[in-house]
Each structure stands twice: as C-alpha cells, then as structure tokens.
Design a protein around this motif. Structure first.
Motif, mmCIF file in Angstrom:
data_model
loop_
_atom_site.group_PDB
_atom_site.id
_atom_site.type_symbol
_atom_site.label_atom_id
_atom_site.label_comp_id
_atom_site.label_asym_id
_atom_site.label_seq_id
_atom_site.Cartn_x
_atom_site.Cartn_y
_atom_site.Cartn_z
ATOM 1 N N SER A 23 0.814 -1.223 0.000
ATOM 2 C CA SER A 23 0.000 0.000 0.000
ATOM 3 C C SER A 23 0.846 1.272 0.000
ATOM 4 O O SER A 23 0.352 2.344 -0.341
ATOM 5 C CB SER A 23 -0.944 0.008 1.208
ATOM 6 O OG SER A 23 -0.264 0.296 2.417
ATOM 7 N N LYS A 25 4.431 1.207 -1.067
ATOM 8 C CA LYS A 25 5.686 1.039 -1.825
ATOM 9 C C LYS A 25 5.910 2.157 -2.845
ATOM 10 O O LYS A 25 7.030 2.633 -3.033
ATOM 11 C CB LYS A 25 5.700 -0.316 -2.527
ATOM 12 C CG LYS A 25 7.069 -0.661 -3.111
ATOM 13 C CD LYS A 25 7.081 -2.043 -3.732
ATOM 14 C CE LYS A 25 8.477 -2.479 -4.106
ATOM 15 N NZ LYS A 25 9.267 -1.481 -4.814
ATOM 16 N N ASP A 26 4.845 2.577 -3.519
ATOM 17 C CA ASP A 26 4.981 3.610 -4.546
ATOM 18 C C ASP A 26 4.729 5.021 -4.013
ATOM 19 O O ASP A 26 4.658 5.980 -4.786
ATOM 20 C CB ASP A 26 4.021 3.313 -5.706
ATOM 21 C CG ASP A 26 4.347 2.003 -6.402
ATOM 22 O OD1 ASP A 26 5.544 1.661 -6.464
ATOM 23 O OD2 ASP A 26 3.413 1.318 -6.861
ATOM 24 N N VAL A 27 4.562 5.124 -2.707
ATOM 25 C CA VAL A 27 4.260 6.422 -2.082
ATOM 26 C C VAL A 27 5.453 6.941 -1.289
ATOM 27 O O VAL A 27 5.783 8.124 -1.343
ATOM 28 C CB VAL A 27 3.024 6.311 -1.156
ATOM 29 C CG1 VAL A 27 2.733 7.645 -0.481
ATOM 30 C CG2 VAL A 27 1.812 5.823 -1.938
ATOM 31 N N ASP A 29 9.569 6.986 0.098
ATOM 32 C CA ASP A 29 10.906 6.936 -0.493
ATOM 33 C C ASP A 29 11.791 5.888 0.161
ATOM 34 O O ASP A 29 12.821 5.508 -0.381
ATOM 35 C CB ASP A 29 11.564 8.311 -0.380
ATOM 36 C CG ASP A 29 10.749 9.373 -1.099
ATOM 37 O OD1 ASP A 29 10.682 9.330 -2.333
ATOM 38 O OD2 ASP A 29 10.159 10.230 -0.410
ATOM 39 N N TRP A 49 10.202 -6.984 -0.238
ATOM 40 C CA TRP A 49 9.461 -5.794 -0.661
ATOM 41 C C TRP A 49 10.349 -4.551 -0.706
ATOM 42 O O TRP A 49 9.870 -3.456 -0.980
ATOM 43 C CB TRP A 49 8.262 -5.556 0.265
ATOM 44 C CG TRP A 49 7.097 -6.423 -0.095
ATOM 45 C CD1 TRP A 49 6.816 -7.672 0.375
ATOM 46 C CD2 TRP A 49 6.070 -6.118 -1.030
ATOM 47 N NE1 TRP A 49 5.683 -8.164 -0.205
ATOM 48 C CE2 TRP A 49 5.203 -7.226 -1.081
ATOM 49 C CE3 TRP A 49 5.792 -5.019 -1.839
ATOM 50 C CZ2 TRP A 49 4.072 -7.262 -1.905
ATOM 51 C CZ3 TRP A 49 4.663 -5.048 -2.656
ATOM 52 C CH2 TRP A 49 3.829 -6.155 -2.692
ATOM 53 N N PRO A 89 -4.965 4.615 -0.997
ATOM 54 C CA PRO A 89 -4.265 5.307 -2.092
ATOM 55 C C PRO A 89 -4.888 6.640 -2.495
ATOM 56 O O PRO A 89 -4.175 7.567 -2.873
ATOM 57 C CB PRO A 89 -4.327 4.298 -3.246
ATOM 58 C CG PRO A 89 -5.397 3.335 -2.886
ATOM 59 C CD PRO A 89 -5.443 3.287 -1.400
#
Length: 397
Positions: A23, A25-27, A29, A49, A89
């Motif tokens: 939830s 990982k792409d948010v 750093d 991960w 998200p």
C-alpha cells in the motif's frame, strides 16, 4: 532527498506485512521495518518488498520499539503503520499537499477499524515531520502527542492539522485477527505497570478501563475510567473514550440511567462527528430497548449520514422501524444491511419477519429459507430454533 519514510515495527507478521508494504511502496521513499524477534518469514518478506530491516529484542514496551525504529529513518516526513494497516491510495494527493506546507508538524489521520462495527473510526497521529524531540510515549497504544505538546510550548509556529477522509485501514479487529485472551493479558500487564507510576494518566486509564470491560471485569474497568476522569487533564478525544467506556460498563451492569448519562456526555465532546459513531449507536440501542423508538430512529439516521455504509446501523434501524410498524422503511433498511453484509443471517431472519408482518408471504418464505441456510453453516442451533418458531405459525422449512 528522502521525502517520506515508512516506519513500522513487526513480529511474526509474514501474512499481514505484504498488504501493508504494497500500500505504500509507490508512495514512500524508503521503508524501515524494525523486527522485534520474529520466528517466521517476517524479515524475509520485508526485504523482498525492498524494506530496510533492523532488529531489536522485544521489551514489552511499544514506545521503546517505535522510538528505536525512528532512529533509522532518513525522510523529512515519517508515516507510521502497523503490519495490519494499509494506506488508502486515494488520500495520497492530500497528504502530499499538507506535507508541502512548511508550517505543518503533524498530520492527524482518520483510521477505519475494519470489522469493529460499533466504533469504526479513530484518529491517529501517524504522519509527522521528523523532529529530534518527537518521540513515542506509553508502553501500549504508544503515541507522540505528549512530545508534540512539549514542542509547541517552545516552538509555537508549528501547525497540527487533521485530515478528515479515511487515510488508514486497520484490519486488527477482524475476527481472524483477534487472538486469544493472552493478547489482552499482555496489554493489561503493560498498562498496569505504567499506571502504577502514573495513576491518573487519562489516556492509559481510558484504554485499561475499556480493556477490563471487554474481558468482563466491569468493576475494575469502572475504577480505572473514573481514575482517568479525576485527573481533569483529559482533552476531548480522551474524555469521549472515558465517558463512552463508562456507558458500556453501566449498560452491562443494567444501570440504564447511568449508561445513558455517560453516552450523552461522550457525544457532547467537541471531536470529529465520525469518531462519535460508537456513542450514537450504543445510545440508540439503549433507547431502543427502553421503547424510545422514535429517538433511536433519529440517532441511527444521524449515524448513516456520517457513514452511509455501516451495516450495523441499517440493521438496528430496521429493528427500530419494525418496532414502529413502519414496514416498507424497515424492509429497505434490512435490504441495505444485507447488501453490505450478504452473509448476515440475523438480517435475513428479521427481514423475513417484516415481510411476513407486511403480508408478503412469498418473499417471507424465501428470506426465512436463506436465513436458515446461513445459520446452518455458522450456528446450527439458531437454524433449528428458527425452524421451530416458524413451525409454530404454520411454516415448514
């Protein structure tokens, strides 16, 4: 530059952790995971991960563990999640906008308690600017609020902001996630140790009192809740919890007048309305049982304005409308409850009763049959009892 860091502590969370890390990982750093002694694949899962994993021996103090994890964070901002939580998200653009404001120190986030039907929302201080004086306190239900209060005394230029839409989903209240009484024993021992040194801490007294009520030790629970109120230091959110839990305690004792008084004190607190849903529902249920159906109906309707997807509110509203003999409205309420919880046998059973009372025999029989089938899988005794009751009015299923 590292803008946002996930900071998590975990032990034996190999099953829950992937959903949490996915939830964010792409948010974020970077992802920091502090393992406190796992014997399963938690460490391997975290590394798979892309998380940086550090280690610490568990010491029965969540604040110590969270502060240890904070040491490894490099981001300007810190997002704290547990393994059984996920970030919503859709909230990310709003988070980034608030984080971009140089005056913001803490962003309070709304958390939805998945599976906790009566108090489905809480407010948590889980997103904050990395500051050398921010630290967690309290061994159980650790929070940064105490340190933030001290910072504001010296650095008054900071803002504390609250984001109203749900930002975190917490799955710890789902039936499969609730452990044995041993979990409550560990929590109780940690909090009691803290209360020995800080006997009138309203926050811990509220949590400890609520826990005692949850495990059926009502008198002990009331003792700690009253102890928390004696401090006269509790802010509105903690006052709500103290009064709400006292209402629950008196309700279990059958003292309806005192329970009603405490629920009313709880919902009078100046906090976000969504956080009062538990108080509204329990007060409505009490009034419903006392025959004050119109007022109960109004309270359930108020809850559904706050959360239009709360199945228990539709179910209880259906019960109230059935008592008022407002059958078409009761049917709609039960149908909505079933839409939200398709396996709710009790909702089908009560809908069958309303159909029968309203003269819809065909629909009634179909709905009773569905209720029996659902009961049969989870509670065969309830299925047998329903069949026997129906036989008494000439219906054989």
């Amino acid at each position: 530059m590292t803008q946002l860091s996930l900071c998590a502590i975990a032990r034996n969370e190999e099953n829950a952790l992937p959903r949490c890390l996915a939830s964010v990982k792409d948010v974020v750093d970077e992802m920091i995971v502090l393992d406190t002694g796992s014997t399963d694949r938690t460490v391997a899962v975290a590394e798979e991960w892309g998380a940086k994993v550090y280690h610490m021996k568990w010491c029965d103090d969540f604040a110590v563990a969270r502060n240890e994890a904070l040491k490894y964070v490099q981001g300007e901002w810190v997002l704290v999640l547990d393994a059984d939580e996920t970030l919503v998200p859709e909230i990310v653009p709003q988070l980034k906008q608030l984080m971009a404001d140089p005056k913001n120190l803490v962003i309070n986030l709304m958390r939805q308690e998945i599976g906790a039907s009566q108090s489905p929302y809480s407010l948590v201080s889980r997103l904050f600017r990395r500051h050398n004086l921010i630290k967690f306190t309290r061994p159980y239900h650790a929070l940064i609020d105490d340190s933030v209060i001290e910072i504001l005394k010296q650095e008054s230029h900071w803002n504390i902001v609250t984001l109203n839409p749900v930002a975190i989903l917490h799955y710890g209240y789902q039936a499969e996630a609730i452990n044995s009484l041993d979990k409550y024993t560990k929590a109780r021992l940690m909090m009691e140790k803290f209360v020995e040194v800080h006997p009138y801490d309203p926050y811990v007294c509220s949590k400890l009192g609520a826990l005692y009520i949850q495990i059926g030790q009502i008198k002990q629970g009331i003792k700690f809740l009253k102890q928390g109120l004696k401090s006269n230091q509790a802010e509105a959110p903690v006052l709500y919890e103290l009064y709400y839990s006292l209402g629950n305690a008196y309700l279990k004792q059958g003292n309806f007048a005192k329970a009603q008084e405490q629920y009313q004190k709880a919902i009078s607190q100046n906090i976000l309305p969504k956080l009062k849903i538990g108080g509204y529902i329990n007060l409505a249920g009490l009034l419903q049982n006392l025959g004050k159906l119109t007022t109960a109906k109004q309270l359930y309707e108020a809850v559904l304005k706050l959360d239009p997807n709360l199945a228990i509110a539709y179910y209880n509203l259906g019960m109230t409308l059935k008592g008022l003999k407002q059958y078409p409205e009761a049917i709609k309420a039960y149908q909505k409850a079933i839409e939200l919880e398709p396996n709710n046998a009790d909702a089908y059973q009560n809908l069958g009763v309303v159909y029968y009372q309203a003269g819809y025999l065909k629909e009634s029989l179909e709905t009773f049959e569905k209720a029996i089938n659902l009961h049969q899988t989870k509670n065969p005794n309830a299925a047998t009892k329903l069949r026997q009751g129906l036989k008494g009015i000439g219906i054989n299923l």
